[in-house]
Scaffold this motif. Structure first.
Motif, PDB file in Angstrom:
ATOM      1  N   UNK A   1       8.807   0.172 -19.805  1.00 52.80           N
ATOM      2  CA  UNK A   1       8.825   1.154 -18.676  1.00 52.80           C
ATOM      3  C   UNK A   1       9.204   2.383 -18.880  1.00 52.80           C
ATOM      4  N   UNK A   2       9.791   2.321 -20.280  1.00 50.97           N
ATOM      5  CA  UNK A   2      10.808   3.520 -20.715  1.00 50.97           C
ATOM      6  C   UNK A   2      12.226   3.003 -20.729  1.00 50.97           C
ATOM      7  N   UNK A   3      12.978   2.907 -19.530  1.00 51.10           N
ATOM      8  CA  UNK A   3      14.296   2.479 -19.504  1.00 51.10           C
ATOM      9  C   UNK A   3      14.336   1.092 -20.113  1.00 51.10           C
ATOM     10  N   UNK A   4      13.541   0.163 -19.859  1.00 56.51           N
ATOM     11  CA  UNK A   4      13.717  -0.984 -20.216  1.00 56.51           C
ATOM     12  C   UNK A   4      12.971  -1.725 -21.570  1.00 56.51           C
ATOM     13  N   UNK A   5      12.383  -0.551 -22.277  1.00 56.55           N
ATOM     14  CA  UNK A   5      11.850  -0.811 -23.482  1.00 56.55           C
ATOM     15  C   UNK A   5      12.688  -1.683 -24.393  1.00 56.55           C
ATOM     16  N   UNK A   6      13.798  -1.679 -24.229  1.00 59.40           N
ATOM     17  CA  UNK A   6      15.138  -2.330 -25.312  1.00 59.40           C
ATOM     18  C   UNK A   6      14.675  -4.046 -24.971  1.00 59.40           C
ATOM     19  N   UNK A   7      14.147  -4.354 -23.826  1.00 61.18           N
ATOM     20  CA  UNK A   7      13.996  -5.674 -23.418  1.00 61.18           C
ATOM     21  C   UNK A   7      13.177  -6.442 -24.466  1.00 61.18           C
ATOM     22  N   UNK A   8      12.032  -5.842 -25.049  1.00 61.92           N
ATOM     23  CA  UNK A   8      11.072  -6.480 -25.737  1.00 61.92           C
ATOM     24  C   UNK A   8      11.945  -6.974 -27.034  1.00 61.92           C
ATOM     25  N   UNK A   9      12.492  -6.172 -27.667  1.00 59.96           N
ATOM     26  CA  UNK A   9      13.138  -6.597 -28.792  1.00 59.96           C
ATOM     27  C   UNK A   9      14.498  -7.462 -28.324  1.00 59.96           C
ATOM     28  N   UNK A  10      15.077  -7.254 -27.621  1.00 60.94           N
ATOM     29  CA  UNK A  10      16.272  -8.401 -26.766  1.00 60.94           C
ATOM     30  C   UNK A  10      15.460  -9.776 -26.456  1.00 60.94           C
TER      31      UNK A  10
ATOM     32  N   UNK B   1       0.864  -1.049   0.242  1.00 61.72           N
ATOM     33  CA  UNK B   1      -0.119   0.016   0.086  1.00 61.72           C
ATOM     34  C   UNK B   1       0.867   1.252   0.026  1.00 61.72           C
ATOM     35  N   UNK B   2       2.162   1.275  -0.033  1.00 66.29           N
ATOM     36  CA  UNK B   2       3.106   2.195   0.268  1.00 66.29           C
ATOM     37  C   UNK B   2       3.338   2.862  -1.158  1.00 66.29           C
ATOM     38  N   UNK B   3       3.164   2.249  -2.391  1.00 64.21           N
ATOM     39  CA  UNK B   3       3.444   2.362  -3.538  1.00 64.21           C
ATOM     40  C   UNK B   3       4.515   1.782  -4.087  1.00 64.21           C
ATOM     41  N   UNK B   4       4.816   2.016  -5.474  1.00 60.37           N
ATOM     42  CA  UNK B   4       6.023   1.512  -6.443  1.00 60.37           C
ATOM     43  C   UNK B   4       6.759   2.543  -6.768  1.00 60.37           C
ATOM     44  N   UNK B   5       7.981   2.705  -5.985  1.00 61.32           N
ATOM     45  CA  UNK B   5       8.971   3.849  -6.484  1.00 61.32           C
ATOM     46  C   UNK B   5       9.531   3.498  -7.862  1.00 61.32           C
ATOM     47  N   UNK B   6       9.633   2.069  -8.265  1.00 65.57           N
ATOM     48  CA  UNK B   6      10.116   1.713  -9.633  1.00 65.57           C
ATOM     49  C   UNK B   6       9.479   2.621 -10.842  1.00 65.57           C
ATOM     50  N   UNK B   7       8.209   2.557 -10.567  1.00 66.31           N
ATOM     51  CA  UNK B   7       7.531   3.168 -11.607  1.00 66.31           C
ATOM     52  C   UNK B   7       7.584   4.580 -11.691  1.00 66.31           C
ATOM     53  N   UNK B   8       8.172   5.107 -12.849  1.00 75.19           N
ATOM     54  CA  UNK B   8       8.647   6.472 -13.039  1.00 75.19           C
ATOM     55  C   UNK B   8      10.014   6.808 -12.694  1.00 75.19           C
ATOM     56  N   UNK B   9      10.471   5.736 -12.174  1.00 72.46           N
ATOM     57  CA  UNK B   9      11.941   5.518 -11.413  1.00 72.46           C
ATOM     58  C   UNK B   9      13.001   5.037 -12.761  1.00 72.46           C
ATOM     59  N   UNK B  10      14.209   4.597 -12.168  1.00 74.25           N
ATOM     60  CA  UNK B  10      15.071   3.841 -13.182  1.00 74.25           C
ATOM     61  C   UNK B  10      14.639   2.379 -13.253  1.00 74.25           C
ATOM     62  N   UNK B  11      14.298   1.925 -14.519  1.00 77.57           N
ATOM     63  CA  UNK B  11      13.639   0.890 -14.727  1.00 77.57           C
ATOM     64  C   UNK B  11      14.285  -0.183 -15.586  1.00 77.57           C
ATOM     65  N   UNK B  12      15.370  -0.122 -15.720  1.00 74.43           N
ATOM     66  CA  UNK B  12      16.285  -0.818 -16.909  1.00 74.43           C
ATOM     67  C   UNK B  12      16.324  -2.160 -16.682  1.00 74.43           C
ATOM     68  N   UNK B  13      16.215  -2.690 -15.460  1.00 73.18           N
ATOM     69  CA  UNK B  13      16.110  -4.154 -15.070  1.00 73.18           C
ATOM     70  C   UNK B  13      14.784  -4.708 -14.940  1.00 73.18           C
TER      71      UNK B  13
END
Length: 337
Positions: free
Chosen positions: A302-311, A134-146
């Motif tokens: 999520x932005x930083x990790x968009x490359x994962x789809x093609x990878x 319930x505290x929230x997800x800091x990753x969303x909108x943050x650094x998401x490469x992994x």
């Protein structure tokens, strides 16, 4: 680190009883749990040491499979002659993981219990639904490469870190557990969870339940398999994307197929419905490309990790080509050919 008490389990029944009594964690190799405790992510009141339990053996089952004790070390499991001969996909995945030192300590049961990986989960100064629902997800909108591209939601986008579990998902293992209410078996596909409304829960174990063994079925796909792991460096790194590919091929056509992905979701990712499209098809790059596109049709970056789809798409095709050709990815010479 928070103060805690320490107990050695006398037997499996004693461990199950003690495990159900309060805020308790079982400890074997401790390669993940102790890190979490040092960072104050995990703060158990008690640790129950299970290293003395008789769960260190690998045994043949009556059905022709293997039963792997929960305390079998990753290094010993990867090196076991029966595993290397009959389940080389599992041996390869184990050798792709961690480092030799960690594989010497890490256990089969502990590998299944690893917490999902996320920078923010390990940073107790940031909100995280895994640590505090319930505290929230800091990753969303943050650094998401992994982070995850499949099975995630607004509550959590963390990924599962294990290599061993990706192979076991493809092999359709089952997990044997014992708890205060007795023993039961869990299909591997049902052991780990997607975040859903409870991202703080990584698996479907009941409170106090202890993993006693993992069973592999007779079918090991020992001829046509590959475990391909793509990461930022060639050693001691988690997967950006990994693929466990297992095929049975007769007269140039696929008669059975299993594909599991790591590094892309909250659990090892597999879709048996998509695998059905491979049955009866020719084992070639076009077939595998169509399959990869189907398997990833709901992927979202999520932005930083968009490359994962093609990878992931390229990795799936490469792993399946390796499996079909009988040239599995080497975990010694990690160059991808």
């Amino acid at each position: 680190m928070n103060p805690f008490s320490y107990t050695r389990a006398r037997d499996v029944a004693h461990a199950a009883r003690e495990g159900a009594a309060g805020d308790v964690k079982f400890i074997a190799g401790g390669t993940n749990l102790l890190d979490l405790m040092k960072e104050n992510v995990e703060r158990p009141q008690r640790l129950i040491d299970i290293n003395g339990l008789p769960l260190h053996h690998i045994e043949d089952t009556a059905e022709g499979g293997l039963r792997i004790g929960a305390l079998v070390r990753n290094a010993d499991l990867a090196a076991d002659a029966r595993v290397r001969e009959r389940y080389p996909l599992l041996s390869s995945a184990l050798l792709a993981g961690a480092s030799p030192q960690l594989r010497n300590m890490a256990t089969t049961g502990g590998n299944l219990m690893q917490r999902t990986r996320c920078y923010y989960f390990y940073d107790v100064a940031t909100p995280c639904n895994k640590r505090q629902p319930g505290s929230g997800c800091s990753a969303i909108g943050g650094v998401t490469r992994i982070h995850a591209i499949l099975g995630a939601n607004e509550r959590c986008i963390a990924t599962h870190p294990s290599d061993m579990c990706v192979a076991m998902a493809a092999l359709e293992a089952k997990v044997n557990v014992v708890g205060p209410d007795g023993a039961r078996s869990v299909a591997f596909a049902d052991f780990h969870r997607l975040p859903g409304e409870t991202p703080n829960l990584d698996n479907n174990l009941a409170h106090g339940e202890l993993i006693t063994s993992v069973e592999l079925p007779p079918e090991g796909f020992s001829q046509h398999y590959s475990y391909l792991k793509i990461r930022d460096r060639l050693a001691y790194a988690f997967a950006l994307v990994s693929v466990a590919a297992a095929l049975r091929i007769e007269d140039g056509r696929i008669t059975a197929a299993r594909v599991a992905l790591g590094g892309v979701a909250h659990k090892p990712w597999r879709r048996p419905d998509a695998e059905q499209s491979l049955i009866g098809a020719q084992a070639n790059a076009k077939t595998f490309t169509d399959f990869a596109n189907s398997l990833l049709n709901e992927a979202k970056g999520q932005g930083d990790n968009n490359f994962k789809i093609a990878l992931a798409q390229r990795s799936i095709v490469r792993a399946l080509v390796q499996a079909a050709d009988g040239t599995p990815q080497s975990q010694t010479d990690k160059r991808i050919v």
